[in-house]
Write a protein that holds these residues in place. Structure first.
Motif, mmCIF file in Angstrom:
data_model
loop_
_atom_site.group_PDB
_atom_site.id
_atom_site.type_symbol
_atom_site.label_atom_id
_atom_site.label_comp_id
_atom_site.label_asym_id
_atom_site.label_seq_id
_atom_site.Cartn_x
_atom_site.Cartn_y
_atom_site.Cartn_z
ATOM 1 N N ILE A 4 0.833 -1.205 0.000
ATOM 2 C CA ILE A 4 0.000 0.000 0.000
ATOM 3 C C ILE A 4 0.871 1.260 0.000
ATOM 4 N N GLU A 5 1.919 1.241 0.818
ATOM 5 C CA GLU A 5 2.820 2.397 0.866
ATOM 6 C C GLU A 5 3.440 2.671 -0.517
ATOM 7 N N ARG A 7 2.267 1.810 -3.421
ATOM 8 C CA ARG A 7 1.243 2.259 -4.375
ATOM 9 C C ARG A 7 0.853 3.711 -4.110
ATOM 10 N N LEU A 8 0.756 4.073 -2.839
ATOM 11 C CA LEU A 8 0.435 5.470 -2.509
ATOM 12 C C LEU A 8 1.532 6.402 -3.008
ATOM 13 N N GLU A 9 2.771 6.001 -2.797
ATOM 14 C CA GLU A 9 3.877 6.864 -3.238
ATOM 15 C C GLU A 9 3.894 7.020 -4.754
ATOM 16 N N LEU A 11 1.313 6.764 -6.717
ATOM 17 C CA LEU A 11 0.173 7.621 -7.063
ATOM 18 C C LEU A 11 0.492 9.088 -6.791
ATOM 19 N N GLU A 12 1.063 9.356 -5.626
ATOM 20 C CA GLU A 12 1.352 10.750 -5.270
ATOM 21 C C GLU A 12 2.321 11.395 -6.264
ATOM 22 N N GLN A 14 2.773 10.498 -9.493
ATOM 23 C CA GLN A 14 2.118 10.680 -10.788
ATOM 24 C C GLN A 14 1.058 11.791 -10.728
ATOM 25 N N VAL A 15 0.325 11.830 -9.627
ATOM 26 C CA VAL A 15 -0.733 12.842 -9.480
ATOM 27 C C VAL A 15 -0.130 14.233 -9.427
ATOM 28 N N SER A 18 0.880 15.212 -13.029
ATOM 29 C CA SER A 18 -0.268 15.614 -13.858
ATOM 30 C C SER A 18 -0.801 16.968 -13.401
ATOM 31 N N ALA A 19 -0.894 17.159 -12.077
ATOM 32 C CA ALA A 19 -1.427 18.425 -11.555
ATOM 33 C C ALA A 19 -0.510 19.589 -11.909
ATOM 34 N N THR A 21 1.480 19.779 -14.561
ATOM 35 C CA THR A 21 1.336 20.035 -15.998
ATOM 36 C C THR A 21 0.063 20.830 -16.267
ATOM 37 N N ILE A 22 -1.034 20.407 -15.643
ATOM 38 C CA ILE A 22 -2.308 21.104 -15.849
ATOM 39 C C ILE A 22 -2.233 22.535 -15.311
ATOM 40 N N TYR A 25 -0.544 24.554 -17.901
ATOM 41 C CA TYR A 25 -1.486 24.817 -19.012
ATOM 42 C C TYR A 25 -2.405 25.986 -18.639
ATOM 43 N N ILE A 92 5.848 20.597 -21.980
ATOM 44 C CA ILE A 92 6.376 21.049 -20.695
ATOM 45 C C ILE A 92 7.390 20.046 -20.178
ATOM 46 N N LEU B 11 -5.424 12.479 -2.351
ATOM 47 C CA LEU B 11 -5.287 11.981 -3.727
ATOM 48 C C LEU B 11 -6.629 12.044 -4.456
ATOM 49 N N SER B 18 -8.067 17.086 -11.471
ATOM 50 C CA SER B 18 -7.366 16.909 -12.754
ATOM 51 C C SER B 18 -8.294 16.253 -13.778
ATOM 52 N N LEU B 89 -6.901 26.501 -26.009
ATOM 53 C CA LEU B 89 -6.898 25.881 -24.681
ATOM 54 C C LEU B 89 -7.595 26.819 -23.698
ATOM 55 N N ILE C 22 -2.586 13.267 -20.922
ATOM 56 C CA ILE C 22 -1.583 14.337 -20.899
ATOM 57 C C ILE C 22 -0.360 13.948 -21.717
ATOM 58 N N GLN C 26 1.162 16.050 -24.830
ATOM 59 C CA GLN C 26 2.566 16.471 -24.898
ATOM 60 C C GLN C 26 3.215 16.012 -26.198
#
Lengths: 166, 166, 166
Positions: A4-5, A7-9, A11-12, A14-15, A18-19, A21-22, A25, A92, B11, B18, B89, C22, C26
């Motif tokens: 779980i640790e 997977r959380l890391e 996710l954090e 990657q999230v 993405s955040a 990059t957005i 934009y 970016i 998350l 996003s 955009l 994304i 890109q």
């Protein structure tokens, strides 16, 4: 628990990417609407306090001058006729708390019947994460007129792409 | 366990933000291809059933008329010559189950040799989350021709930016 | 524990979808800067090794020819005058390890005073996830000149939209 640790890391990480990059934009997408509606405070807040805007052909703007150039005769002329400052989707390169975005800008000016593209250039946006979100530290803009320098600005952005994203 | 719960909640909040932003990018990116290929059902499905499209200069379209305007003489003339409805955009302000997107649109029409920009305007897209995804409740479009109203439409979107994103 | 597992799986699915979208934004955003700065290796790396680029009017390019077309007389003429290959924001249909992106492209060429839109077309990008990230398998590009085929290319992308996103 390790599963779980991990997977959380993942996710954090990657999230956040993405955040970020957005968010960049969004920042770049506000530029045109801000300059075309004389939203001077919005333009000022897009840059860090000691940021720069180097549009070529004259001395780069620094600090307060970045937003105050909206009062210049050239810009006021665009608005009087009807104008759009349109940004293309940037690519970016994120590097932790800094980033570089590369894209095209075009200024369309109304001629009473259609809209002419009176400026078209390459852009390099150097950005920093701040307590107030992502902001521009330096924007470099060069007209694509057949000279080498505006093309080199594009190549400079591409040089930093991870090979997997090229 | 609190640590994991708090991280999951953070998350979920960021991932939803996003995903909402991207879903609205996608929705707005389908508009041009839909109107330029006479995909009437796609345009209809972009709006809520009682949605509106206010393009200025005449009465706003409501409900079924939003998509049916594609049969109007002006639009048919664009397609006969060759046309692109291109959206820039947008920047997007999310507020739970509603959102506002602000951007530029341009209509390019083929003149037999090059493409003229025959319409160029500011847009305010008011959106709602529905069981069928994000949809448009009202689109307001004004030509950027030097008048105040089209510029005010841009400023209105900027006014809702959180200061950290300006 | 089930609750956490289900939430992690939902997050992983959504995060992957946003990250894929994304990554394709890109990739497409690098095309213009690459061709306008003669970054031949970058263009080559955008496509899979046996990829194709079908621009209409002549035989589609395959494999090495995709990037090598930058040396053609037409493209060199654009660069000598000053040119921008600008991509609009695509809408993207993800299907696991493949995807289709649909958008508009425009080539702006400097005439010494303003920039003319000398090409404007619809695009279908067929993409695949590879060990080196998302890459183009086939790009189809058709000029929007009033004929049916370029409009059908747009409709073809729309046909694959889930109805909830239309």
């Amino acid at each position: 628990m390790t599963g779980i640790e991990a997977r959380l890391e993942a996710l954090e990480r990657q999230v956040r990417e993405s955040a970020d990059t957005i968010a960049i934009y969004q920042l770049i997408a506000t530029y045109g609407p801000a300059v075309d509606s004389m939203a001077v405070p919005t333009v000022r807040d897009m840059w860090v306090a000691d940021g720069a805007y180097d549009a070529g052909g004259f001395e780069p703007f620094h600090g307060e001058r970045v937003a105050l150039h909206l009062y210049d005769e050239t810009h006021q002329g665009y608005l009087a006729h009807g104008a759009l400052h349109v940004m293309s989707l940037p690519f970016i390169i994120l590097s932790g708390d800094t980033a570089v975005a590369t894209n095209y800008s075009r200024v369309y000016e109304y001629n009473g019947e259609t809209w002419d593209v009176v400026r078209a250039g390459s852009n390099r946006w150097e950005l920093a994460r701040t307590d107030g979100g992502w902001k521009v530290t330096t924007r470099i803009n060069r007209l694509l007129n057949g000279e080498q320098e505006p093309m080199e600005l594009l190549a400079r952005g591409l040089a930093d792409l991870p090979s997997s994203a090229r």
